[in-house]
Design a protein around this motif. Structure first.
Motif, PDB file in Angstrom:
ATOM      1  N   ASN A  61       0.827  -1.214   0.000  1.00  0.00           N
ATOM      2  CA  ASN A  61       0.000   0.000   0.000  1.00  0.00           C
ATOM      3  C   ASN A  61       0.857   1.259   0.000  1.00  0.00           C
ATOM      4  O   ASN A  61       0.526   2.247  -0.657  1.00  0.00           O
ATOM      5  N   THR A  64       2.249   2.282  -3.558  1.00  0.00           N
ATOM      6  CA  THR A  64       1.351   2.610  -4.667  1.00  0.00           C
ATOM      7  C   THR A  64       1.556   4.027  -5.194  1.00  0.00           C
ATOM      8  O   THR A  64       1.673   4.215  -6.411  1.00  0.00           O
ATOM      9  N   ASP A  65       1.597   5.012  -4.336  1.00  0.00           N
ATOM     10  CA  ASP A  65       1.768   6.394  -4.798  1.00  0.00           C
ATOM     11  C   ASP A  65       3.112   6.595  -5.483  1.00  0.00           C
ATOM     12  O   ASP A  65       3.201   7.265  -6.519  1.00  0.00           O
ATOM     13  N   CYS A  67       4.990   4.348  -7.050  1.00  0.00           N
ATOM     14  CA  CYS A  67       5.013   3.675  -8.354  1.00  0.00           C
ATOM     15  C   CYS A  67       4.136   4.394  -9.374  1.00  0.00           C
ATOM     16  O   CYS A  67       4.511   4.514 -10.541  1.00  0.00           O
ATOM     17  N   ARG A  68       2.994   4.866  -8.933  1.00  0.00           N
ATOM     18  CA  ARG A  68       2.118   5.619  -9.844  1.00  0.00           C
ATOM     19  C   ARG A  68       2.837   6.876 -10.331  1.00  0.00           C
ATOM     20  O   ARG A  68       2.774   7.228 -11.513  1.00  0.00           O
ATOM     21  N   HIS A  71       5.445   6.012 -12.933  1.00  0.00           N
ATOM     22  CA  HIS A  71       4.807   5.661 -14.210  1.00  0.00           C
ATOM     23  C   HIS A  71       4.225   6.884 -14.914  1.00  0.00           C
ATOM     24  O   HIS A  71       4.483   7.107 -16.097  1.00  0.00           O
ATOM     25  N   GLU A  78       4.735   0.353 -16.870  1.00  0.00           N
ATOM     26  CA  GLU A  78       4.201  -0.281 -15.665  1.00  0.00           C
ATOM     27  C   GLU A  78       5.011  -1.515 -15.259  1.00  0.00           C
ATOM     28  O   GLU A  78       5.352  -1.691 -14.089  1.00  0.00           O
ATOM     29  N   LEU A 108       0.911  -5.102  -5.227  1.00  0.00           N
ATOM     30  CA  LEU A 108       1.069  -3.726  -5.696  1.00  0.00           C
ATOM     31  C   LEU A 108       0.416  -3.556  -7.066  1.00  0.00           C
ATOM     32  O   LEU A 108      -0.317  -2.586  -7.296  1.00  0.00           O
ATOM     33  N   ALA A 109       0.660  -4.495  -7.971  1.00  0.00           N
ATOM     34  CA  ALA A 109       0.033  -4.440  -9.298  1.00  0.00           C
ATOM     35  C   ALA A 109      -1.489  -4.487  -9.175  1.00  0.00           C
ATOM     36  O   ALA A 109      -2.199  -3.753  -9.870  1.00  0.00           O
ATOM     37  N   LEU A 112      -2.793  -1.128  -7.971  1.00  0.00           N
ATOM     38  CA  LEU A 112      -2.688  -0.112  -9.008  1.00  0.00           C
ATOM     39  C   LEU A 112      -3.554  -0.420 -10.230  1.00  0.00           C
ATOM     40  O   LEU A 112      -3.618   0.383 -11.158  1.00  0.00           O
ATOM     41  N   TRP A 114      -2.878  -2.635 -12.428  1.00  0.00           N
ATOM     42  CA  TRP A 114      -1.953  -2.909 -13.521  1.00  0.00           C
ATOM     43  C   TRP A 114      -1.924  -4.411 -13.774  1.00  0.00           C
ATOM     44  O   TRP A 114      -2.216  -5.202 -12.869  1.00  0.00           O
TER      45      TRP A 114
END
Length: 129
Positions: A61, A64-65, A67-68, A71, A78, A108-109, A112, A114
């Motif tokens: 969790n 997430t921010d 990785c976003r 990307h 991704e 995580l994927a 997101l 993804w």
């Protein structure tokens, strides 16, 4: 006078002030599989399993921010973002096992939305020049 009878009933109610030992969070089978043998028996204590799940879920969790951002703002694909996270989590200093690292990146994927990453080793065709 109905309020008087309600107050009297409240005084007569007894509450259990001790906390239940029941764990409130359901651990997904995908995580439990990391700590079970072929006969589906736990290979660690329930307390350790819960603690490791909490760490791994929190880490997924938390990432997430970040990785976003990588990307969207930087434009990294991704799958490349996920593979970079996996590489970072598989270092000795990460505090998670390789199996937990794979679970974290898969989670995580999912968080997101993804596509799930492919963790299979590259084919020999891809290794040849």
């Amino acid at each position: 006078m109905p309020t008087l009878s309600l107050l009297g009933a409240a005084d007569q109610m007894q509450y259990n002030h001790t906390m239940s030992d029941e764990y409130q969070i359901e651990i997904p089978p995908s995580f439990m599989a990391l700590y079970t043998d072929r006969r589906h028996r736990l290979t660690t204590s329930v307390a350790h399993l819960r603690a490791r799940y909490d760490v791994c879920e929190d880490l997924a969790n938390h990432l997430t921010d970040h990785c976003r951002h990588i990307h969207v703002d930087i434009g990294v694909d991704e799958q490349d973002v996920l593979h970079r996270c996996l590489s970072g989590l598989q270092t000795p200093d990460s505090g998670v096992s390789d199996a937990e690292a794979i679970w974290i990146v898969t989670r995580l994927a999912e968080l997101l939305a993804w596509p799930a990453p492919d963790f299979s080793p590259p084919s020999e065709e891809g290794l040849q020049p």
